[in-house]
Design an enzyme around this catalytic site. Structure first.
Site: not given
Ligand code: GLN
Length: 439
Positions: A59, A134, A158
């Protein structure tokens, strides 16, 4: 049981096949932001370790020396990592090869993979849909067969959310089990790095390689365990909790798949018991308040002096929204109105989860309340945040949670999410193994 990665071809040949697939299909999927130009060289020199020849995507918020850790943002578009994150060092030491940096929501803020400066990623299994986020590119790369595995980060889901939508396995470890050194923060009290793979066995193997204390990071005093060798689908005597509240928030077509999956756990000897998580609905606002404040603080280093761009001048709408809200809440904090209350709710949610996990060994349920939307469909911020309702509790409580493909609803993958007590990754992986491969 084999505790190493097994290849059908030579590592060189295997990498060439992955690269060939990427070249043919990634123009459409957009899983990678950048490929590693030295991958072919590195595979020849890779040590003969447990992961020899494993092709891994990373990532773009994890440092890999010589590649760009852009966080899919214009803010860091020119940032070339000067070092390897501890997890990347550990993968390399065991013979894995980094094939490239994967696409993601900007600064990991999102649940769909659509907020990347480098364009959205497609779901390889249902190409008109989002892959989730994400860690969108990491899950898509594994689902599309571009890589054997990928690293993601999970602050509020994410890793698990895109794993569920793309039909792959994803693990968010206990907070502090895997070193965060070299991960670019979204919210440091919640972030964990973890594996995304096609099967549970590979996830277990990857986790045992990246877990455990490191000199560079302050973390739990936990040693890595040989998860992959101790995997067993035998669930005799294992109590699996299913919360009544899961039902309230989840679309019926997802619940159908999840319940079939629970029946399979019973067939492996588990006992499914109903439990209560009355504060579940408080998890989402609690999570977002904490994320806004911690993210605002983390972004203060992007003031234009070190990395070229001032974040507020170049970032997308979601990142800007979080910076502004985080700044507002921080200013009001003298009155303890928001952040302090969020911390109180965080303790409450943690206590409730741990109490539920006193009555049962694991909790199993859905990963996301709804199926992934169509690419390009406009969602309000609150609709987007709602994807995270069932994944944020594990981060707030610091407990491990993993996702395994459970089946499909209308052709779209649905993952079963399994939560365990802190440092009970082995049991969690065993339950995931029992549910696996029975679509
Ligand atoms: N969707 C969540 C957010 O927008 C989780 C993001 C993540 O786990 N990096 O914060």
């Amino acid at each position: 049981m084999a505790a190493e990665f097994v290849l059908e071809h030579s590592p060189e040949e295997h990498l060439a096949r992955c690269l060939d697939r990427i070249e043919r299909e990634d123009g459409r999927i957009n899983a990678f932001i950048e490929l590693n130009p030295r991958a072919s060289e590195e595979v020849r020199e890779a040590p003969h370790g447990r992961l020899r020849g494993m092709v891994v995507g990373v990532k773009s918020n994890i440092n890999v020396r010589g590649l760009r850790a852009t966080c899919a943002s214009r803010t860091l578009e020119n940032y070339v990592s000067p070092y390897d994150a501890v997890v990347v060092e550990r993968l390399r030491r065991e013979g894995a090869v980094v094939v490239g940096m994967t696409n993601m929501d900007e600064f990991a803020c999102g649940s769909s993979g659509e907020t990347s400066f480098f364009g959205p990623t497609r779901n390889p299994v249902a190409e008109d849909r989002i892959p989730g986020g994400s860690s969108s590119g990491s899950a898509a790369a594994v689902a599309a067969g571009f890589a054997d595995a990928a690293l993601g980060s999970d602050t509020g889901g994410s890793i698990r959310n895109p794993a569920s939508h793309c039909g792959v396995v994803g693990v968010k470890p206990t907070y502090g089990l895997v070193p965060r050194h070299g991960l670019i923060d979204l919210a440091m009290s919640l972030d964990q790095i973890g594996p995304i793979t096609r099967d549970v066995r590979t996830a277990a193997l990857l986790l045992e390689v990246i877990a455990g204390r490191s000199r560079e990071a302050s973390m739990l005093n936990a040693s890595p365990e040989p998860y992959s060798q101790r995997l067993t689908p035998d669930l005799s005597g294992v109590r699996v909790g299913f919360a009544r509240e899961f039902e309230e928030f989840t679309a019926p077509e997802i619940l159908g798949v999840v319940k079939r999956s629970l029946r399979r756990l019973e067939a492996q000897g588990a006992e499914v018991v109903e439990v209560e998580l009355p504060s579940l609905e408080k998890a989402l606002p609690t999570y977002y308040l904490i994320v806004f404040v911690e993210f605002f603080s983390a972004t203060r280093r992007y003031d234009g002096r070190r990395y070229g761009h001032r974040i507020e001048e170049v970032c997308g709408a979601e990142v800007l929204r979080r910076i502004l809200l985080g700044s507002y809440i921080s200013q009001k904090e003298y009155a303890g109105r928001y952040y302090r209350r969020a911390l109180q709710f965080r303790s409450l949610i943690r206590r409730e989860l741990l109490e539920a996990l006193e009555k049962v060994d694991v909790l199993a349920g859905p990963t996301t309340p709804k199926l992934p939307h169509r690419l390009g469909e406009e969602l309000s911020p609150l609709e987007m945040y709602a994807y995270d309702l069932l994944t944020v509790p594990a981060n707030l409580a610091g407990i491990p949670a993993g996702v395994v493909p459970a089946g499909r609803a209308g052709g779209i993958p649905v993952g079963l999410q399994v939560h365990a007590k802190p440092l009970q990754e082995q049991l969690m992986l065993n339950v995931m193994l029992a549910a696996e491969g029975r679509e």
